[in-house]
Design an enzyme around this catalytic site. Structure first.
Site, short mmCIF file in Angstrom:
data_model
loop_
_atom_site.label_atom_id
_atom_site.label_comp_id
_atom_site.label_asym_id
_atom_site.label_seq_id
_atom_site.Cartn_x
_atom_site.Cartn_y
_atom_site.Cartn_z
CG HIS A 1 -5.69 2.00 5.33
ND1 HIS A 1 -5.23 2.78 6.33
CD2 HIS A 1 -4.83 1.16 4.99
CE1 HIS A 1 -3.91 2.53 6.36
NE2 HIS A 1 -3.68 1.46 5.95
N GLY B 1 2.82 2.11 10.92
CA GLY B 1 3.88 3.18 10.69
C GLY B 1 4.75 3.47 11.93
CG ASN C 1 -1.63 1.04 1.32
OD1 ASN C 1 -1.97 2.15 0.41
ND2 ASN C 1 -2.41 1.53 2.78
CD GLU D 1 -3.52 -2.54 7.26
OE1 GLU D 1 -2.38 -2.58 6.53
OE2 GLU D 1 -4.10 -1.55 6.99
CE LYS E 1 0.03 2.93 4.71
NZ LYS E 1 0.05 3.14 6.23
CB SER F 1 5.53 -1.96 11.79
OG SER F 1 4.99 -0.61 11.95
P1 13P Z 1 3.08 0.31 7.78
O1 13P Z 1 3.74 -1.17 7.10
O2 13P Z 1 3.75 1.35 7.18
O3 13P Z 1 3.05 0.28 9.06
O4 13P Z 1 1.48 0.56 7.29
C1 13P Z 1 0.92 -0.42 7.07
C2 13P Z 1 -0.49 -0.11 6.37
O5 13P Z 1 -1.03 0.82 6.79
C3 13P Z 1 -0.66 -0.92 5.27
O6 13P Z 1 -1.83 -0.36 4.78
#
Ligand code: 13P
Length: 302
Positions: free
Chosen positions: A147, A225, A60, A219, A62, A265
């Site tokens: 999300h 993050g 993802n 998640e 983002k 993460s």
């Molecule tokens: P991270 O891997 O940066 O923690 O993000 C996870 C996420 O939100 C995937 O959709």
């Protein structure tokens, strides 16, 4: 005093949400005991011998990267890395402006492409919106729904997430339904109840047949993050509970086929242990999917 009340309230909410999913009396069940065995993936077929589920890893992106050039460079690395990862489904979920050029870059590879959101109206005076027909017409196969960043920053609710998910499924595309608890909820011990509630509301009206086109991404918000990954055991516990809930809603045969990804993460250092868990079928990767070599290692998990 607060703790039992909170748990009771959430339990009641979760229980009342169960009527939304057809086919069954949907009740959040007690967690299924964590099986401490390997998922027993046959790397020859990429399909778990125990479950029949093929691993699915999606990046993802983002709101990244910040230029088209960088997006194409990243897509090229993913394309190359995917050639050695033949036993896993791989997707990149990219910002709208990059859908077409990234798809073009991935031509000839097995990497699938997805969008990060949609608006439920097909067309009209909705400045800034992107519709599902638009997403479909540029060849995206997957769409993220719910999300936690859309929920927290852009006002998505369980109801709008459900409407988006049904829109995706009605169009014949595939949806990743994202669910997960906040840090406070985790600390209160209500993570499975929160996930059950989001699952029940997100899947309201979704049929057994349509579940073939749904993946779930667990998640935990506190792990996104932050560098804090849920341990494989914590994630497995929630995943097995999600599968048990799906089993009650749709029957075990359907539940056994649903891919449940873990997100939060995920890194090259954590992916192998996570993927060894029997109910962790893949990963939804944020930060590490933006670094070509890291994502390459993740999709080539061992
Ligand atoms: P991270 O891997 O940066 O923690 O993000 C996870 C996420 O939100 C995937 O959709």
């Amino acid at each position: 005093m607060m703790r039992p009340l909170c748990l009771w309230t959430v339990a009641m909410l979760a229980a009342s949400a169960t009527a939304f999913i057809p086919h069954t009396a949907f009740r959040p069940s007690s967690p299924v005991a964590t099986r401490r065995c390997s998922r027993a993936v046959s790397r020859g077929t990429g399909v778990s011998m125990m479950s029949g589920r093929r691993p699915f890893i999606a990046g993802n992106w983002k709101e990244n990267p910040d230029t088209l050039e960088a997006a194409i460079d990243l897509a090229k690395v993913v394309s190359t890395a995917s050639s050695s990862a033949s036993n896993v489904d791989v997707a990149v979920v990219v910002p709208f402006p990059f859908l077409v050029p990234v798809k073009e870059t991935l031509k000839g590879s097995n990497v699938l492409i997805g969008a990060q959101d949609l608006y439920t109206e097909d067309k009209g005076a909705y400045t800034g919106a992107t519709s599902l027909p638009m997403i479909k017409s540029v060849g995206a196969q997957w769409v993220l729904c719910g999300h936690s960043e859309r929920r927290a920053l852009f006002g998505d609710t369980d109801e709008t997430v459900n409407a988006k998910l049904k829109k995706v499924l009605a169009a014949g595309l595939k949806a990743i339904l994202c669910i997960g608890e906040t840090k406070d909820e985790y600390e209160l011990g209500v993570n499975k109840l929160i996930c059950g509630l989001q699952l029940a509301k997100g899947l309201k009206g979704v049929t057994k047949e349509q579940m073939e086109n749904v993946a779930i991404a667990y998640e935990p918000v506190w792990a996104i993050g932050t560098g804090l990954t849920a341990t494989p055991e914590i994630a497995q516990d929630v995943h097995s509970n999600i599968r048990a809930i799906l089993g009650e809603a749709y029957g075990q045969a359907v539940a056994d086929k649903v891919v449940i990804q873990y997100g939060g993460s995920v890194t090259p250092e954590t992916v192998d242990e996570l993927m060894a868990m029997p109910d962790i079928d893949g990963a939804l990767v944020g930060g590490a999917s933006l670094v070509g070599e890291k994502f390459a290692r993740i999709i080539n998990f061992k």
